[in-house]
Design a protein around this motif. Structure first.
Motif, mmCIF file in Angstrom:
data_model
loop_
_atom_site.group_PDB
_atom_site.id
_atom_site.type_symbol
_atom_site.label_atom_id
_atom_site.label_comp_id
_atom_site.label_asym_id
_atom_site.label_seq_id
_atom_site.Cartn_x
_atom_site.Cartn_y
_atom_site.Cartn_z
ATOM 1 N N ALA A 67 45.699 44.551 33.893
ATOM 2 C CA ALA A 67 46.274 44.267 32.570
ATOM 3 C C ALA A 67 45.202 43.927 31.536
ATOM 4 C CB ALA A 67 47.267 43.120 32.682
ATOM 5 N N GLY A 68 43.952 43.772 31.976
ATOM 6 C CA GLY A 68 42.874 43.436 31.040
ATOM 7 C C GLY A 68 42.807 41.957 30.721
ATOM 8 N N GLU A 69 43.587 41.144 31.459
ATOM 9 C CA GLU A 69 43.572 39.693 31.203
ATOM 10 C C GLU A 69 42.329 39.047 31.822
ATOM 11 O OE1 GLU A 69 47.290 38.332 32.822
ATOM 12 O OE2 GLU A 69 48.386 39.759 31.573
ATOM 13 N N ILE A 70 41.798 39.702 32.862
ATOM 14 C CA ILE A 70 40.533 39.272 33.485
ATOM 15 C C ILE A 70 39.602 40.474 33.396
ATOM 16 C CG2 ILE A 70 39.449 38.698 35.703
ATOM 17 C CD1 ILE A 70 41.935 37.149 36.433
ATOM 18 N N PRO A 71 38.347 40.260 32.960
ATOM 19 C CA PRO A 71 37.453 41.407 32.797
ATOM 20 C C PRO A 71 37.069 42.051 34.124
ATOM 21 C CG PRO A 71 36.301 39.348 32.320
ATOM 22 C CD PRO A 71 37.728 38.985 32.589
ATOM 23 N N SER A 72 36.765 43.333 34.055
ATOM 24 C CA SER A 72 36.287 44.036 35.253
ATOM 25 C C SER A 72 35.366 45.155 34.802
ATOM 26 C CB SER A 72 37.455 44.623 36.051
ATOM 27 O OG SER A 72 38.080 45.666 35.326
ATOM 28 N N TYR A 73 34.610 45.672 35.745
ATOM 29 C CA TYR A 73 33.760 46.838 35.488
ATOM 30 C C TYR A 73 34.549 48.048 35.969
ATOM 31 C CZ TYR A 73 30.273 43.162 34.952
ATOM 32 O OH TYR A 73 29.594 42.040 34.538
ATOM 33 N N LYS A 74 35.292 48.628 35.032
ATOM 34 C CA LYS A 74 36.219 49.718 35.383
ATOM 35 C C LYS A 74 35.483 51.047 35.487
ATOM 36 C CE LYS A 74 39.023 51.706 32.296
ATOM 37 N NZ LYS A 74 40.132 51.882 31.350
ATOM 38 N N VAL A 75 35.686 51.760 36.589
ATOM 39 C CA VAL A 75 35.039 53.071 36.722
ATOM 40 C C VAL A 75 36.026 54.219 36.574
ATOM 41 C CG1 VAL A 75 33.166 52.133 38.129
ATOM 42 C CG2 VAL A 75 35.150 53.101 39.266
ATOM 43 N N ALA A 76 37.315 53.980 36.818
ATOM 44 C CA ALA A 76 38.297 55.058 36.714
ATOM 45 C C ALA A 76 39.700 54.460 36.596
ATOM 46 C CB ALA A 76 38.231 55.961 37.947
ATOM 47 N N GLU A 77 40.584 55.220 35.943
ATOM 48 C CA GLU A 77 41.966 54.747 35.791
ATOM 49 C C GLU A 77 42.867 55.931 35.506
ATOM 50 O OE1 GLU A 77 42.534 52.162 32.368
ATOM 51 O OE2 GLU A 77 44.482 51.488 33.116
ATOM 52 N N ASP A 78 44.083 55.910 36.066
ATOM 53 C CA ASP A 78 45.121 56.825 35.585
ATOM 54 C C ASP A 78 46.398 56.013 35.419
ATOM 55 O OD1 ASP A 78 46.313 56.639 38.093
ATOM 56 O OD2 ASP A 78 45.906 58.714 38.679
ATOM 57 N N ASP A 79 47.536 56.675 35.336
ATOM 58 C CA ASP A 79 48.754 55.903 35.061
ATOM 59 C C ASP A 79 49.174 55.024 36.243
ATOM 60 O OD1 ASP A 79 49.260 58.326 36.381
ATOM 61 O OD2 ASP A 79 51.347 58.339 35.748
ATOM 62 N N LYS A 80 48.743 55.360 37.446
ATOM 63 C CA LYS A 80 49.198 54.601 38.625
ATOM 64 C C LYS A 80 48.117 53.779 39.329
ATOM 65 C CE LYS A 80 53.144 57.426 39.934
ATOM 66 N NZ LYS A 80 53.037 58.547 38.990
ATOM 67 N N PHE A 135 44.289 40.956 40.820
ATOM 68 C CA PHE A 135 44.058 42.365 40.535
ATOM 69 C C PHE A 135 45.044 42.885 39.475
ATOM 70 C CE2 PHE A 135 41.880 43.357 44.899
ATOM 71 C CZ PHE A 135 40.773 42.626 44.480
ATOM 72 N N SER A 136 46.264 42.348 39.440
ATOM 73 C CA SER A 136 47.189 42.734 38.364
ATOM 74 C C SER A 136 46.653 42.246 37.024
ATOM 75 C CB SER A 136 48.582 42.148 38.599
ATOM 76 O OG SER A 136 49.232 42.867 39.600
ATOM 77 N N LYS A 137 46.040 41.059 37.030
ATOM 78 C CA LYS A 137 45.458 40.525 35.783
ATOM 79 C C LYS A 137 44.270 41.385 35.356
ATOM 80 C CE LYS A 137 47.079 35.834 36.411
ATOM 81 N NZ LYS A 137 46.784 34.481 36.830
ATOM 82 N N ILE A 138 43.527 41.902 36.322
ATOM 83 C CA ILE A 138 42.410 42.805 36.007
ATOM 84 C C ILE A 138 42.961 44.101 35.415
ATOM 85 C CG2 ILE A 138 40.711 44.330 37.127
ATOM 86 C CD1 ILE A 138 39.872 41.890 38.827
#
Ligand code: 5GP
Length: 134
Positions: free
Chosen positions: A10-23, A5-8
């Motif tokens: 960091a963008g090192e493993i792709p994911s279908y991102k629905v939301a993100e903030d600084d934390k 999940f840290s790799k996700i």
């Protein structure tokens, strides 16, 4: 070693991102119980969710609440159920699952097999419904 999940995050493993903030970071579970099944993770790498501080845990739930509201908008359902298991991936996460019935939350149910196009469409619908988007 970084968790998957840290790799996700960091963008090192792709994911279908629905939301993100600084934390926090929210993305579709790759083996969904139902369409819209989403995982919320802290960017900080902690295995057991209850090892987060009170403040971090509270903030994670507030972030998850807004993701849940977006899921419900995108995929009308009776409620969005929340589950914490964490036995497979040692990086704290909350499962958010749009449900019509209690049985939709059963992790022993067969998982959906979705195409890349289907995942992308779900990702877009939830992200567009998320009020925190830029
Ligand atoms: P738990 O640790 O709560 O038992 O389950 C971990 C969850 O993470 C599972 O539902 C599994 O499908 C999901 N998962 C595991 N690896 C990946 C991955 O690489 N990408 C995504 N999107 N989900 C994953």
């Amino acid at each position: 070693m970084a968790t998957i999940f840290s790799k996700i995050v960091a963008g090192e493993i792709p994911s279908y991102k629905v939301a993100e903030d600084d934390k926090f970071y929210a993305f579709l579970d790759i083996n969904p119980l139902v369409k819209g099944h989403t995982l919320v993770v802290p960017k900080k790498e902690v295995d057991y969710i209850y090892d987060l501080s009170d403040e971090e845990l509270a903030a994670m739930h507030v972030f998850a609440k807004h993701v849940a509201l977006a899921i419900q908008k995108a995929f009308p359902c009776r409620k969005v159920g929340e589950a914490v298991i964490g036995l497979e991936v040692p990086h704290a996460h909350i499962h958010l699952i749009p449900i019509q019935n209690e049985s939709d939350m059963l992790f022993s149910n067969p998982k959906l097999k979705l195409s890349d196009e289907e995942f992308k469409s779900i990702e877009e619908r939830i992200h567009n419904a998320w009020e925190g988007k830029a």
